[in-house]
Structures are given as C-alpha cells and as structure tokens.
Scaffold this motif. Sequence first.
Motif, PDB file in Angstrom:
ATOM      1  N   VAL A  75       9.619 -32.832 -48.409  1.00  0.00           N
ATOM      2  CA  VAL A  75       9.585 -33.997 -49.292  1.00  0.00           C
ATOM      3  C   VAL A  75      10.932 -34.716 -49.311  1.00  0.00           C
ATOM      4  N   THR A  76      10.877 -36.039 -49.189  1.00  0.00           N
ATOM      5  CA  THR A  76      12.041 -36.902 -49.372  1.00  0.00           C
ATOM      6  C   THR A  76      11.810 -37.747 -50.620  1.00  0.00           C
ATOM      7  N   GLU A  77      12.729 -37.681 -51.573  1.00  0.00           N
ATOM      8  CA  GLU A  77      12.582 -38.429 -52.822  1.00  0.00           C
ATOM      9  C   GLU A  77      13.485 -39.661 -52.825  1.00  0.00           C
ATOM     10  N   ASN A  78      13.238 -40.540 -53.809  1.00  0.00           N
ATOM     11  CA  ASN A  78      14.038 -41.752 -54.022  1.00  0.00           C
ATOM     12  C   ASN A  78      14.127 -42.598 -52.754  1.00  0.00           C
ATOM     13  N   PHE A  79      12.981 -42.813 -52.134  1.00  0.00           N
ATOM     14  CA  PHE A  79      12.917 -43.611 -50.917  1.00  0.00           C
ATOM     15  C   PHE A  79      12.288 -44.955 -51.264  1.00  0.00           C
ATOM     16  N   GLY A  80      13.059 -46.033 -51.128  1.00  0.00           N
ATOM     17  CA  GLY A  80      12.559 -47.337 -51.532  1.00  0.00           C
ATOM     18  C   GLY A  80      12.323 -47.394 -53.027  1.00  0.00           C
ATOM     19  N   GLY A  81      13.341 -47.009 -53.804  1.00  0.00           N
ATOM     20  CA  GLY A  81      13.184 -46.902 -55.257  1.00  0.00           C
ATOM     21  C   GLY A  81      12.804 -45.475 -55.614  1.00  0.00           C
ATOM     22  N   HIS A  82      11.803 -45.325 -56.478  1.00  0.00           N
ATOM     23  CA  HIS A  82      11.359 -43.985 -56.859  1.00  0.00           C
ATOM     24  C   HIS A  82      10.263 -43.471 -55.929  1.00  0.00           C
ATOM     25  N   GLY A  83      10.123 -44.063 -54.756  1.00  0.00           N
ATOM     26  CA  GLY A  83       9.106 -43.618 -53.812  1.00  0.00           C
ATOM     27  C   GLY A  83       9.416 -42.254 -53.241  1.00  0.00           C
ATOM     28  N   LEU A  84       8.367 -41.575 -52.798  1.00  0.00           N
ATOM     29  CA  LEU A  84       8.571 -40.294 -52.138  1.00  0.00           C
ATOM     30  C   LEU A  84       7.707 -40.235 -50.878  1.00  0.00           C
ATOM     31  N   VAL A  85       8.220 -39.490 -49.897  1.00  0.00           N
ATOM     32  CA  VAL A  85       7.542 -39.296 -48.625  1.00  0.00           C
ATOM     33  C   VAL A  85       7.478 -37.798 -48.370  1.00  0.00           C
ATOM     34  N   ALA A  86       6.288 -37.274 -48.125  1.00  0.00           N
ATOM     35  CA  ALA A  86       6.104 -35.838 -47.899  1.00  0.00           C
ATOM     36  C   ALA A  86       5.365 -35.627 -46.586  1.00  0.00           C
ATOM     37  N   LEU A  87       5.919 -34.760 -45.737  1.00  0.00           N
ATOM     38  CA  LEU A  87       5.338 -34.486 -44.430  1.00  0.00           C
ATOM     39  C   LEU A  87       4.699 -33.107 -44.413  1.00  0.00           C
ATOM     40  N   LEU A  88       3.477 -33.047 -43.893  1.00  0.00           N
ATOM     41  CA  LEU A  88       2.800 -31.779 -43.640  1.00  0.00           C
ATOM     42  C   LEU A  88       2.408 -31.795 -42.172  1.00  0.00           C
ATOM     43  N   LEU A  98      -1.445 -40.995 -46.126  1.00  0.00           N
ATOM     44  CA  LEU A  98      -2.263 -40.972 -47.339  1.00  0.00           C
ATOM     45  C   LEU A  98      -1.393 -41.459 -48.497  1.00  0.00           C
ATOM     46  N   ARG A  99      -1.831 -42.492 -49.175  1.00  0.00           N
ATOM     47  CA  ARG A  99      -0.991 -43.093 -50.205  1.00  0.00           C
ATOM     48  C   ARG A  99      -1.574 -42.941 -51.608  1.00  0.00           C
ATOM     49  N   ASP A 138      -2.831 -41.860 -62.352  1.00  0.00           N
ATOM     50  CA  ASP A 138      -2.703 -40.415 -62.583  1.00  0.00           C
ATOM     51  C   ASP A 138      -3.815 -39.649 -61.867  1.00  0.00           C
ATOM     52  N   ILE A 139      -5.008 -40.233 -61.811  1.00  0.00           N
ATOM     53  CA  ILE A 139      -6.099 -39.654 -61.020  1.00  0.00           C
ATOM     54  C   ILE A 139      -5.705 -39.632 -59.543  1.00  0.00           C
ATOM     55  N   HIS A 140      -5.163 -40.736 -59.052  1.00  0.00           N
ATOM     56  CA  HIS A 140      -4.810 -40.838 -57.633  1.00  0.00           C
ATOM     57  C   HIS A 140      -3.774 -39.791 -57.245  1.00  0.00           C
ATOM     58  N   MET A 141      -2.761 -39.604 -58.089  1.00  0.00           N
ATOM     59  CA  MET A 141      -1.729 -38.611 -57.791  1.00  0.00           C
ATOM     60  C   MET A 141      -2.298 -37.200 -57.783  1.00  0.00           C
ATOM     61  N   THR A 142      -3.206 -36.927 -58.701  1.00  0.00           N
ATOM     62  CA  THR A 142      -3.814 -35.597 -58.758  1.00  0.00           C
ATOM     63  C   THR A 142      -4.677 -35.352 -57.526  1.00  0.00           C
ATOM     64  N   VAL A 143      -5.402 -36.364 -57.095  1.00  0.00           N
ATOM     65  CA  VAL A 143      -6.199 -36.242 -55.868  1.00  0.00           C
ATOM     66  C   VAL A 143      -5.286 -35.980 -54.673  1.00  0.00           C
ATOM     67  N   LEU A 144      -4.161 -36.688 -54.592  1.00  0.00           N
ATOM     68  CA  LEU A 144      -3.245 -36.475 -53.476  1.00  0.00           C
ATOM     69  C   LEU A 144      -2.698 -35.052 -53.491  1.00  0.00           C
ATOM     70  N   ALA A 145      -2.288 -34.578 -54.667  1.00  0.00           N
ATOM     71  CA  ALA A 145      -1.763 -33.213 -54.769  1.00  0.00           C
ATOM     72  C   ALA A 145      -2.838 -32.195 -54.393  1.00  0.00           C
ATOM     73  N   ILE A 165       2.373 -40.381 -49.189  1.00  0.00           N
ATOM     74  CA  ILE A 165       3.244 -41.414 -49.751  1.00  0.00           C
ATOM     75  C   ILE A 165       3.000 -41.533 -51.250  1.00  0.00           C
ATOM     76  N   GLY A 166       4.050 -41.373 -52.045  1.00  0.00           N
ATOM     77  CA  GLY A 166       4.014 -41.679 -53.463  1.00  0.00           C
ATOM     78  C   GLY A 166       4.698 -43.027 -53.655  1.00  0.00           C
ATOM     79  N   GLN A 167       3.919 -44.062 -53.876  1.00  0.00           N
ATOM     80  CA  GLN A 167       4.440 -45.431 -53.881  1.00  0.00           C
ATOM     81  C   GLN A 167       4.680 -45.944 -55.304  1.00  0.00           C
ATOM     82  N   PRO A 168       5.885 -46.399 -55.589  1.00  0.00           N
ATOM     83  CA  PRO A 168       6.157 -46.974 -56.914  1.00  0.00           C
ATOM     84  C   PRO A 168       5.693 -48.422 -57.005  1.00  0.00           C
ATOM     85  N   ALA A 169       5.699 -48.948 -58.212  1.00  0.00           N
ATOM     86  CA  ALA A 169       5.598 -50.393 -58.492  1.00  0.00           C
ATOM     87  C   ALA A 169       4.410 -51.076 -57.846  1.00  0.00           C
ATOM     88  N   GLU A 170       3.272 -50.392 -57.759  1.00  0.00           N
ATOM     89  CA  GLU A 170       2.073 -51.052 -57.228  1.00  0.00           C
ATOM     90  C   GLU A 170       1.622 -52.164 -58.153  1.00  0.00           C
TER      91      GLU A 170
END
Length: 452
Positions: A75-88, A98-99, A138-145, A165-170
């Motif tokens: 996981v990389t945090e604080n990418f493009g603001g509070h965005g996060l990028v996680a690789l599997l 997957l966003r 919050d549903i979307h984040m739970t589905v991603l996790a 991808i955890g995208q801020p400011a949508e």
Amino acid sequence: MTATLRPLLFLCATSVLAAAPTPALRQLVAEKVAADYPALDAFYQDLHAHPELSLQEARTAQKLAAELRAAGCDVTENFGGHGLVALLKNGPGPTLLLRTDLDALPVAEETGLPYASAARATDPTGREVPVMHACGHDIHMTVLAGTARELAALREHWSGTVLFIGQPAEERGLGARDMLAAGLYQKFPRPDFAIAEHDSASLPVGTVAVSPGAVMANVDWVEITVRGRGGHGAYPQMTKDPVVLAARIVLALQTIVSRETSPIDPCVVTVGSIHGGAKANVIPDEVKLSLTLRSYSPAVRDHTIAAIQRICRGEGIAAGLPDDLLPLVNTAADVPTPATRNDPALTQRVHDALAAWLGADRVVPFTPEMGGEDFSRFGLTDEHVPLCLFRVGAVAPEKIAESQRTGIPLPSLHSSKFAPVPEPTIKTGITAMTATVLELLTPVISPANSRS
C-alpha cells in the motif's frame, strides 16, 4: 504500446482457462464472504459513523489502507492528496484497476441508525457543516476491502495484478484528476482494465445493473456572482437589488433546458445554492449562486455554458446595471467531470461474469443517469484504459414495493435518509467484484503445462 493492445497480445501469447464459476468455487467464495462479514460489517459501521468531507479523508484512507495491508497488499498512502494505491500481485497476466471513492457529503443524517453519523467538519468556505456518507462510499470501501480478502484467498483462481485505488474527492470531481496528475499510470503498473461499482438507491438488494456506452453525465460547476448596489430596505429606488436580479436569473436559466435544448438531448441546470444578504432591512451588494450543469453531448454542454453567460449579462443589462457591475460567471473550467462511458467489449465480459455468478435474472440494464462520476477520468488519458462501472442494488425489496404502492419516493443518493441495507449489498458487491476479477484475470497455463 496502448493499454488496449497489451491484453490482446498477452492473450495471443498464452492459453487461458475460462473462469467458470463451478459450484465448488461459488461455495468457496460464499463461505469466505460469510466468514469475513462480521469484520467487514464492523469496518462499514466505523466508516459510516466517521465520515470525512472531500479533501479531508485522512482517517478514512488510513482505515482502508490497514484493511488492504491485512489482505496482503503493498500500500502507498497520500498519493494525489489522501488517495491510496494498493498492489496485489499474483504472477503473470493483465493489470486490473479496482476503484473505490472515500469522501462523504455535508448532509445531516436522519436515518435513525444506531451507527448514524454525528460528525461535523469545516467546509471549504469556512462553515461548520454536518457530514454523512449519503452516497454509499462506505459501502464501496467495504466491498473493496472484502474483494481484497477474497482474492488473497483465491490466488490459484486468477493470475495478474490488481491495482486497488482509494480515490479522494469524488464528490467534488477532483480526486481522479489529482491521482492521475501525481503519476498513477507512470509510478504503478499501467492497468489494462478499470472497474468500479456504485450502490443504487432504487435497485433491490441482490441485483446489479450494467450496460455498455454512456451511463453517467458530464458535470460542470458554475459560480455566478450577482452584483448590485446595496442600501436600506426602505429605499429600494436608491439601490440596484442583486436579490431580485438573482431571482430573475434563476428563473431565466430554466429556459435553457425547456426552450433552448432539444427534448431528446439530456440536459439539467441545477441552482443548488443561493447566498446573499445578512438582515431583512438591508439590500446587499451581491448574491452568490452555485450551479451544476449536466449533459451527455459536448455540443449541449458548450451551449448551456454560453447560454448562462448570455442570460446573466442580459438580465443585468435589463436591470440597469453598468458594465462594471454585470454578473460574473465562473465556469470552473479546470474541474468538469466528463461523462462515463462503459467500454462495450469489457462491459460484455463483466455482464457475462455477473450473470454466471449471480444469475441472469439478477443482472439488469444500467439506465443512463444525469449524475456524474469522475471514475471516467481513468479512461480518458493517453493510455485509453477501458472502463466499466456497474451498480449494486442497496434497497430492501419491500421498501421498493411500498414506494410503488404509496407513490412516496424512496430516499435518493445524497438524501439525509438514505440507508443502504448493509449485509446483502456488501455481500453482493464483493461477489460481483470478485467474479469480475476472476473473469478478467484468468489463470495462465504455459503451452508446456497445458500438454501434461
């Protein structure tokens, strides 16, 4: 080499097993989702109770990052603001993005849920506002996790790389732009496909909606400053009242859709905010209007913006304002949200996977909407990454039946009363997202192994 060609060349160079959802695989996924659900439900309730506004999603991003790390992601945090990028990563194969979105809205929750939000925050104008996950992020984040957990446990059933991808400011149309500008496609594996899901406030739980082509609209933000000459409310003849002028402009703007746009071309002009004045007997110097414009056609978009500028100028002249006091129109050209268009070939694969896993009767057409979604930006770079956005039903069937019987509309997205039914929505979302990954990242068998 374009992102479109790379997966095709990859498939030509290898033989691929179809990700058929055998009964054993379906049961394995269902059992894993059921076993994980108590922890995911706690995660969801925590996110719901602690929402954060756009560009303020620090805690939210940290919570999601911890979930993705626990699933085995880098996981990389604080990418493009509070965005996060996680690789599997899981061997050779395409890369699939997957966003999820992270942010919440300035809405005071009225759902009555035991985990309802009581959060407050300071908005960009400096006002203290209530905050609520009224759009289901919050549903979307739970589905991603949950999907990350599934994929970590199903490594033998897929091959390739998943880019979470955890995208801020949508909600402000900024997050995707900022993450791409920070070098998302240059600093991480470039995706061959990009997928997102969004809950639906009108579909029953257990169903999903997907269709090719345009499904979400262009969205432009416009700020109008209506200027005048203030004064005492008892002597209006000594003033140029911007409140009256603002009211005239609001009414005139409605004719852009009703009398200037073809009835078969979608267009919406919404004045969502009016602010002016501080006291009943004082005529102010200015009034602020905030608008959103929605369209599908670039021609309609351009005409709507030009018409707003023309109407504001014309109404100002009609009110007797000099040139230096005519209304100011700021079209915020740097942050429009482009229309979201589902790639036909990718969408067909997603549709077929969803139908195979959930049942054809639970997959319905995604009726195009006038809402906007900056997920579209992930497909509008020079890489031309194919996109697919699908909906997940979040409403109890009995609520839909009651609404149809009484004629009382269901709470919509962005409503203070919108409350998705968590368990079936989350479980269906995870199953749908997992099915999509297994379809697009099917295991690779080398020619030598395929002969054994």
